[in-house]
Design a protein around this motif. Structure first.
Motif, short mmCIF file in Angstrom:
data_model
loop_
_atom_site.label_atom_id
_atom_site.label_comp_id
_atom_site.label_asym_id
_atom_site.label_seq_id
_atom_site.Cartn_x
_atom_site.Cartn_y
_atom_site.Cartn_z
N ARG A 94 0.82 -1.21 0.00
CA ARG A 94 0.00 0.00 0.00
C ARG A 94 0.85 1.26 0.00
O ARG A 94 2.01 1.25 0.42
CB ARG A 94 -0.94 0.01 1.20
CG ARG A 94 -0.26 0.11 2.55
CD ARG A 94 -1.28 0.08 3.69
NE ARG A 94 -1.76 -1.26 3.97
CZ ARG A 94 -2.97 -1.54 4.45
NH1 ARG A 94 -3.83 -0.58 4.67
NH2 ARG A 94 -3.32 -2.79 4.70
N ASN A 128 -10.20 -1.71 6.02
CA ASN A 128 -8.99 -1.58 5.20
C ASN A 128 -7.82 -2.33 5.81
O ASN A 128 -6.99 -2.91 5.11
CB ASN A 128 -8.65 -0.10 5.01
CG ASN A 128 -7.37 0.11 4.23
OD1 ASN A 128 -6.30 0.19 4.81
ND2 ASN A 128 -7.49 0.21 2.92
N TYR A 188 -7.35 -5.68 3.31
CA TYR A 188 -6.73 -4.70 2.41
C TYR A 188 -6.91 -5.08 0.94
O TYR A 188 -7.20 -4.23 0.09
CB TYR A 188 -5.24 -4.53 2.73
CG TYR A 188 -4.54 -3.65 1.73
CD1 TYR A 188 -4.89 -2.31 1.59
CD2 TYR A 188 -3.55 -4.17 0.89
CE1 TYR A 188 -4.26 -1.49 0.67
CE2 TYR A 188 -2.92 -3.35 -0.04
CZ TYR A 188 -3.28 -2.02 -0.15
OH TYR A 188 -2.66 -1.22 -1.07
N MET A 238 -8.60 -2.44 -1.62
CA MET A 238 -7.83 -1.84 -2.69
C MET A 238 -8.54 -1.95 -4.05
O MET A 238 -8.35 -1.10 -4.92
CB MET A 238 -6.45 -2.50 -2.77
CG MET A 238 -5.52 -1.89 -3.81
SD MET A 238 -3.88 -2.65 -3.81
CE MET A 238 -4.27 -4.34 -4.26
N LYS A 279 -8.68 1.19 -6.66
CA LYS A 279 -8.04 1.05 -7.98
C LYS A 279 -9.04 1.29 -9.11
O LYS A 279 -8.69 1.86 -10.14
CB LYS A 279 -7.41 -0.34 -8.11
CG LYS A 279 -6.10 -0.49 -7.32
CD LYS A 279 -5.55 -1.90 -7.44
CE LYS A 279 -5.01 -2.18 -8.82
NZ LYS A 279 -4.36 -3.51 -8.90
N ASN A 284 -7.46 6.08 0.96
CA ASN A 284 -7.64 4.93 0.09
C ASN A 284 -7.55 5.31 -1.38
O ASN A 284 -7.01 4.56 -2.20
CB ASN A 284 -8.99 4.26 0.38
CG ASN A 284 -8.89 2.75 0.34
OD1 ASN A 284 -7.89 2.18 0.77
ND2 ASN A 284 -9.91 2.08 -0.17
N ASP A 305 -4.01 5.70 -2.46
CA ASP A 305 -3.44 4.37 -2.68
C ASP A 305 -3.83 3.85 -4.07
O ASP A 305 -2.98 3.35 -4.82
CB ASP A 305 -3.93 3.43 -1.59
CG ASP A 305 -3.23 2.07 -1.62
OD1 ASP A 305 -2.04 2.03 -1.95
OD2 ASP A 305 -3.91 1.07 -1.33
N GLY A 306 -5.12 3.99 -4.41
CA GLY A 306 -5.59 3.51 -5.71
C GLY A 306 -4.97 4.23 -6.88
O GLY A 306 -4.57 3.61 -7.88
N HIS A 338 -1.40 3.12 -7.34
CA HIS A 338 -1.28 1.75 -7.85
C HIS A 338 -1.47 1.67 -9.36
O HIS A 338 -0.85 0.84 -10.03
CB HIS A 338 -2.28 0.83 -7.16
CG HIS A 338 -1.74 0.17 -5.93
ND1 HIS A 338 -0.74 -0.77 -5.95
CD2 HIS A 338 -2.06 0.34 -4.62
CE1 HIS A 338 -0.46 -1.16 -4.73
NE2 HIS A 338 -1.25 -0.51 -3.89
#
Length: 411
Positions: A153, A345, A349, A353, A357, A381, A384-385, A388
Motif C-alpha cells: 500500500r 482496510n 486490504y 484496494m 483502484k 484509500n 493508494d488507488g 497503484h
C-alpha cells in the motif's frame, strides 16, 4: 448463551423490519464484487436471528461475517423497509464480543490509541521517526512501507507534531464576527495536519474565531466497529462535555463525514443527549452559513468522490460548491464506495484496494488531475488507488484550493 440471546432480543424490533427482499444486494459494494451472500445485510441479519432463535452457537464465525462489512450504509439508505443495518451490526457485534472478546493486543491498542490521546500526542515525534524508518518516500508526502506485513500500500505520512498540539485552544480572528469549535478527528490530527491548518486560517480570514480541542478524543467509530460500543460511548461523552463547556458557540465544524455521522447520529443510537450545537461539514458551513462563493479558480480537469457518510441532505450543496472551483469539472461516473471502511482496510486490504483502484483507473483514463474528496479516510484509500494504477492525479480536500484564494485575496 442465554444472556447473549436476551441482549440480542433487545434489538429484535430493529431486526424484524428486514423482509429479506434482497434490495441490499443491489447496493452492497462488496456483493457487487464477490457475489457472496455473507456480504449482504440480509445475510448478516439472518445470522443474528439464528442466535436468538437458538440455532447457532458459533459466535466467532458470525463475528467474522459481521466484520466483513465496509459500513458504508448504502444498504440502510436504500432499504425500502427502513432497516437500521449499521445500528444492528454494531450492537450485534458489541453483544457477541462479550462471548468472544478481542485478542489482548487489540484491546491494548484500542486503549492506548483511542483512550490515551495525551500520551499519543506526546509520542508523536517517536511515531514520526518510526514511520520514516519503516517506509520509503515515493512522492510528495506519500510513502510505501518497507515491511511486507503492511501490504503493498501507499500511505500518507504521520506528522511530527499533531494538529491539536499546535492549534489547540482559541485561534482568534482579528475581525471576529462569530466563533465556532473545530473538531479535527484522528486523521486530521495525526496525518492531514494541513487540512486542519487551512480550515483554521480560512475561517480566521473570514472573521470566524476557531476553538480547537487541546486534546483530541476520537469519535469512537473504530472502537464500535471492533465491538466495543461502551468505549465509543465514553469517547462521545467526553466530546459532548467539551462542546457543552464552550459558551456562545452554535456550530461544531467537522472535516470528516464519518466523525460527523458518529458525533451527530450514533450518540442518539446509544441513548446519549447531544449538545445543543449543530455539527456541520466545513464545505457546507462555508457555502450555506458564510455564503462564500469561489468559482473557476482551477483550470485543470477535476472531479470529486462523494464519501458514503456525507449527509445526504447536503450532498447536492457540496457538489455545487466544489464543482464550481474548476472551469473543467468532470463528474466521476463511479460513485461507489472507496472501499476504505476504517478497520475494514486493515483487515481486508486486498478487498479494499479493489475499489480504490477502480476509481484510479477512471481518473487515469479521463486524464483528471485533481480528485477532490471531503473525507480523510477516502483520501487515504483513493491516494493508494491512484498510485497503484500510475495516474497523474492528486487527491485532496477542496479546502486546499479554497485556502489559496482566501489567503491571497482576503485581507
Amino acid at each position: 448463551m442465554k444472556k447473549i440471546i436476551d441482549e440480542l432480543k433487545q434489538i429484535e424490533y430493529l431486526i424484524i423490519k428486514c423482509m429479506k427482499c434482497g434490495t441490499c444486494q443491489a447496493h452492497c459494494p462488496l456483493y457487487q464484487k464477490d457475489f457472496f451472500e455473507g456480504s449482504v445485510a440480509r445475510g448478516k441479519i439472518t445470522l443474528l436471528e439464528s442466535i436468538y432463535e437458538g440455532k447457532i452457537e458459533d459466535v466467532d464465525n458470525i463475528l467474522k461475517y459481521l466484520d466483513y462489512c465496509i459500513l458504508c450504509g448504502r444498504c440502510e439508505t436504500n432499504c425500502p423497509s427502513g432497516v437500521k443495518t449499521t445500528e444492528i451490526f454494531l450492537k450485534g457485534k458489541s453483544t457477541l464480543r462479550k462471548v468472544s472478546d478481542l485478542p489482548v493486543y487489540q484491546k491494548l491498542l484500542l486503549k492506548v490509541l483511542l483512550g490515551k490521546p495525551e500520551l499519543m500526542s506526546s509520542l508523536a515525534p517517536l511515531f514520526h521517526v518510526g514511520f520514516k524508518l519503516g517506509t520509503k518516500k515515493v512522492k510528495d508526502d506519500i510513502y510505501k512501507p518497507i515491511l511486507e506485513g503492511f501490504g503493498n500500500r501507499y500511505v500518507k505520512g504521520i506528522k511530527k507534531i499533531f494538529f491539536t498540539k499546535e492549534y489547540g485552544g482559541v485561534n482568534k480572528a482579528n475581525n471576529e464576527k462569530m466563533k465556532v469549535i473545530f473538531y479535527p478527528g484522528c486523521a486530521i490530527n495525526m496525518i492531514y495536519f494541513d487540512w486542519g491548518e487551512k480550515i483554521v486560517k480560512v475561517l480566521n480570514k473570514l472573521g470566524v474565531t476557531v476553538i480547537v480541542p487541546e486534546t483530541n478524543y476520537c469519535c469512537g467509530i473504530p472502537a464500535a466497529t471492533m465491538g466495543k460500543q461502551d468505549m465509543m460511548k465514553e469517547l462521545l461523552i467526553k466530546n459532548y462535555d467539551y462542546f457543552k463547556s464552550i459558551d456562545d458557540v452554535n456550530y461544531v465544524i467537522t472535516a470528516c463525514p464519518t466523525c460527523n455521522h458518529s458525533l451527530a447520529d450514533m450518540g442518539i443510537n446509544l441513548g446519549l443527549n447531544l449538545p445543543n450545537v449543530e455539527l456541520v461539514d466545513i464545505l457546507i458551513f462555508l457555502s450555506k452559513v458564510l455564503k462564500v462563493k469561489v468559482e473557476n479558480i482551477i483550470s485543470d480537469k477535476v472531479t470529486i468522490h462523494i464519501p458514503c457518510h456525507y449527509k445526504k441532505e447536503h450532498v447536492n450543496d457540496m457538489l455545487s460548491f466544489t464543482s464550481k472551483l474548476s472551469s473543467n469539472f468532470t463528474p466521476l461516473e463511479n460513485q461507489n464506495c472507496c472501499g476504505f471502511g476504517g478497520t475494514f482496510n486493515l483487515k481486508h486490504y486486498d478487498k479494499s484496494m479493489v475499489f480504490s483502484k477502480d476509481k484510479g483507473e477512471e481518473v487515469k483514463k479521463k486524464d483528471i488531475k485533481i480528485m477532490f474528496t471531503p473525507c480523510p479516510g477516502c483520501a487515504m484509500n483513493l491516494t493508494d488507488g491512484v498510485m497503484h494504477v500510475g495516474a497523474e492525479c492528486s487527491v485532496m480536500h477542496p479546502i486546499e484550493k479554497v485556502y489559496e484564494v482566501i489567503e491571497k485575496y482576503v485581507s
